[in-house]
Every structure is written in structure tokens, then in C-alpha cells.
Scaffold this motif. Structure first.
Motif, PDB file in Angstrom:
ATOM      1  N   LEU A  78     124.262 -38.789  14.058  1.00  0.00           N
ATOM      2  CA  LEU A  78     124.948 -37.498  14.008  1.00  0.00           C
ATOM      3  C   LEU A  78     125.077 -37.009  12.577  1.00  0.00           C
ATOM      4  N   ASP A  79     125.465 -37.910  11.658  1.00  0.00           N
ATOM      5  CA  ASP A  79     125.609 -37.515  10.250  1.00  0.00           C
ATOM      6  C   ASP A  79     124.256 -37.191   9.625  1.00  0.00           C
ATOM      7  N   ALA A  80     123.204 -37.857  10.085  1.00  0.00           N
ATOM      8  CA  ALA A  80     121.866 -37.548   9.568  1.00  0.00           C
ATOM      9  C   ALA A  80     121.453 -36.131   9.966  1.00  0.00           C
ATOM     10  N   ALA A  81     121.700 -35.770  11.229  1.00  0.00           N
ATOM     11  CA  ALA A  81     121.377 -34.415  11.686  1.00  0.00           C
ATOM     12  C   ALA A  81     122.236 -33.375  10.968  1.00  0.00           C
ATOM     13  N   THR A  82     123.505 -33.700  10.760  1.00  0.00           N
ATOM     14  CA  THR A  82     124.396 -32.782  10.040  1.00  0.00           C
ATOM     15  C   THR A  82     123.950 -32.615   8.597  1.00  0.00           C
ATOM     16  N   GLN A  83     123.508 -33.714   7.981  1.00  0.00           N
ATOM     17  CA  GLN A  83     123.054 -33.655   6.598  1.00  0.00           C
ATOM     18  C   GLN A  83     121.836 -32.756   6.451  1.00  0.00           C
ATOM     19  N   ILE A  84     120.948 -32.764   7.442  1.00  0.00           N
ATOM     20  CA  ILE A  84     119.779 -31.894   7.384  1.00  0.00           C
ATOM     21  C   ILE A  84     120.217 -30.428   7.393  1.00  0.00           C
ATOM     22  N   PHE A  85     121.172 -30.088   8.259  1.00  0.00           N
ATOM     23  CA  PHE A  85     121.673 -28.714   8.298  1.00  0.00           C
ATOM     24  C   PHE A  85     122.297 -28.341   6.962  1.00  0.00           C
TER      25      PHE A  85
END
Length: 382
Positions: free
Chosen positions: A260-267
Motif C-alpha cells: 500500500l505504501d509503495a503504491a502511495t509513494q508512486i502517486f
């Protein structure tokens, strides 16, 4: 009738083209690319990405990060560049053109960008404050200030650190309670006003001025990062920090929070859904290869995240190594005083063997010293 409608459509199209051509254009492709890179690269790369790597087992975080980049980041990045370039409008205009019901999406992205701009400029104000004070020797955050009697250091600073004291007392001058708002700190108000003035100078003429400024503002940070990188790699313990960064702890991938944090970091890192990318691409010619631009900018953005993490983890390794040595020195001092061992007999290199032998011979005396366990990995995890 069909021919008449076709002629009317052609006339209408020809009448609309001059209006679209009136929209300003980038002087060259480099200005556009640098602007998009500068918009994407920011604190998310230099601040949050290393933090997440440390939190989630170093190199293990890179696995979900690159998966999210390929499946989520690059496609959405390409979509934003494509719709801005095709419709040649800003965020609000693009979403209104798609459907009047989506106008709120454009307005929401505008508000989000405004709020992000507020806290980014606050950080710039702090940067200016520290920059102005960096011309002093010694640095004001290097040592604790003396107390009123000049018989020692300020107690609050001694119990914490000179860096924390300067930040909380000299910079922020925080109040003891959240309900007490305190008064305006005029020095920070001046720094904040200066930050907004610099921003105005950079954007007051639209892309005509912004396109010139990016040559400096988007390349200078890479120069600074390179300086930090060279300095960081020369510090003791830098290799320990880099080993921590690039050695993956695969067990952390079982935690769904990592993904989840990886996807958020991309955004956060690519600045998706902020509306800025749509606006920047709207100044491109309609036939520009936006797919290639999206992949190039996304790759440079991810490279910057890793490039910025190297000096950060080098310094973290140095900090952990210093704390580890300090822990060993305290234990060595306790052992030498307890057993009247000569100086320089117990060193950092042979400490473990001395501790093992003494613990086997005098277990009660060693236990009474309450020696702290010195573990470099523990300090790296802090």
C-alpha cells in the motif's frame, strides 16, 4: 445536406484551430522535460522514499515500488500527459471538456495543489532560515547555549541536543501546549514572505519565465545531491548504511502495508492527480510523443529516488556507526574501571573477546555493571 454538414464541420474545425494555436508553447523540449521532472521530483524522493526503505527492510521495498511503477505509475502518468496534450487545456478545462459533471475533479486537483504549495513554501521558509544562519562560525546549532549564570549549558539543551534545541526553541519557538498558539515569529514570517516572492518571480510570466528558471532550479539539486553523495561515501560506516539499503528483507513483503505504501509513494513521487502534468503537457504540440516522455520522466524520477537514498543511508550508516562506537566506549570505560585494566588494553576491536573472558570468570561483577548491548544492526534500525 450531408455535404453541407461536412462543409460546416470543416469550417468549424478551421475556426477552432487558430484559437488552439494561440496557446503558448515551450521554447524547446528540454524546458518541458525539466519542468515535468522538477514537478515530479521533490521531497517524496529525497525524504519519504529513504524513510520507507528504512521502515520496510531496505531493498525489499524496491520490489513493490517498481511493480507499482510499471502497473500504476507510468500508465497514469502517460494518461495525464496525453489528455493535456490532446485537449490543450488546464486541469479544470480538461475535465470539463470530458464531461461537465467532472469539473469538480479539476477544481479538487487545483485545491490539492494549492495546499501542497502552502506546506512546500513553509519548508522553503525553514530552508531560508537555516541558510541565513549557516554563514556563522560556529554554527548556532552546533553547540548548546550557556545558561544565564554562564556556569554551564541550558538544561533543556543538555538533556536533548543542540540541533533539537535550535529547531524547537530558536526556529519554531514552540509553545508548551497545543492550545496555546503563541505569537507570530517575525523571522519566519520574513522567510515565508521571501519564499513567496521568489515563487512569484519564477512564475509571473507563465511558461516564458518558468521555462528559463528550470535550467537552474531543476539541475542544481542534482549537484547538491552529488556533493552529499561524495561526502557521505567518505564517512565511516557508509558501507554499513548502503548494505542496509540494498540488502532486502523479503519477510517484510508479507505485510500488505508495504504494498500500500509503495503504491502511495508512486502517486506522491510522480505527482499524479495534482493537475500540474496536464497543464504542462497542454503547451506541447499535439503530435508530441507523450508515451516516450512519460516513460523517460518516470524512470528519471525513480532513479533520483535511489540516487538520493545513497547519501541518506551513507549518513545513517555513519550515525549508526558513531552510536555503536559510543556504546562500546562506555562499556569499555566501565570494564576498565571495574577491573583496573590498563588503558588501551581493551579496544573496540577486542572488546567482545575481553567481555567473553571476563563474563566467564567474573559473571557477577559483569552483571553488576549493567552493560548496554551494542548492536550495529539495532542502531541502523532506529
Amino acid at each position: 445536406m450531408a455535404k453541407g454538414k461536412s462543409n460546416e464541420s470543416t469550417i468549424s474545425t478551421n475556426q477552432e484551430d487558430p484559437k488552439q494555436d494561440e496557446r503558448p508553447k515551450w521554447d524547446n523540449k528540454a524546458q518541458y522535460m525539466l519542468t515535468c521532472i522538477g514537478f515530479a521530483v521533490g521531497l517524496g524522493n529525497i525524504w519519504r522514499f529513504p524513510y520507507l526503505c528504512q521502515m520496510y527492510g531496505g531493498g525489499a521495498f524496491l520490489i513493490p515500488y517498481f511493480i507499482a511503477l510499471v502497473l500504476e505509475g507510468i500508465p497514469l502518468f502517460c494518461i495525464e500527459l496525453a489528455i493535456g496534450q490532446k485537449l490543450r487545456k488546464g486541469s479544470i478545462g480538461v475535465w470539463t471538456s470530458i464531461s461537465p459533471y467532472l469539473t469538480g475533479v479539476g477544481i479538487a486537483s487545483l485545491l490539492v495543489s494549492f495546499l501542497v504549495g502552502l506546506f512546500y513554501n513553509t519548508i522553503l521558509a525553514w530552508v531560508l532560515w537555516y541558510f541565513f544562519h549557516s554563514f556563522q562560525n560556529p554554527l548556532p546549532w552546533q553547540y548548546c547555549p550557556l545558561n544565564e549564570n554562564r556556569t554551564g549549558y541550558v538544561e533543556e539543551c543538555s538533556e536533548s541536543s543542540s540541533v533539537n534545541y535550535f529547531w524547537y526553541r530558536k526556529t519554531l519557538n514552540i509553545t508548551p501546549d497545543i492550545n496555546d498558539s503563541g505569537i507570530l515569529q517575525w523571522w519566519l514570517v520574513l522567510c515565508l514572505g521571501t519564499a513567496w516572492m521568489i515563487l512569484y518571480v519564477c512564475i509571473n510570466r507563465g511558461i516564458e519565465s518558468t521555462g528559463k528558471v528550470v535550467y537552474v532550479t531543476n539541475t542544481f539539486p542534482y549537484l547538491v545531491l552529488t556533493i552529499f553523495l561524495i561526502r557521505g561515501l567518505t564517512l565511516p560506516g557508509a558501507t554499513d548504511g548502503l548494505a542496509y539499503l540494498f540488502t532486502p528483507d523479503i519477510s517484510t513483503l508479507k505485510n500488505p502495508r508495504v504494498w500500500l505504501d509503495a503504491a502511495t509513494q508512486i502517486f506522491f513521487s510522480l505527482s499524479l492527480a495534482f493537475g500540474g502534468l496536464i497543464a504542462f503537457s497542454s503547451y506541447n504540440p499535439p503530435k508530441n510523443d507523450c508515451e516516450k516522455d512519460a516513460v523517460t520522466i518516470a524512470v528519471i524520477n525513480s532513479f533520483t529516488s535511489i540516487y538520493a537514498s545513497i547519501p541518506v543511508f551513507s549518513i545513517l550508516g555513519f550515525k549508526a556507526k558513531s552510536s555503536y562506537w559510543k556504546c562500546l566506549d562506555k562499556n569499555i570505560m566501565a570494564i576498565t574501571n571495574k577491573f583496573n585494566i590498563g588503558d588501551q588494553n581493551v579496544t573496540r576491536e577486542n572488546y567482545n573477546s575481553w567481555l567473553h573472558d571476563l563474563n566467564a570468570t567474573y559473571p557477577e561483577q559483569i552483571a553488576s555493571l549493567h552493560l548496554k548491548e551494542c548492536n550495529l544492526q539495532h542502531f541502523l534500525n532506529e
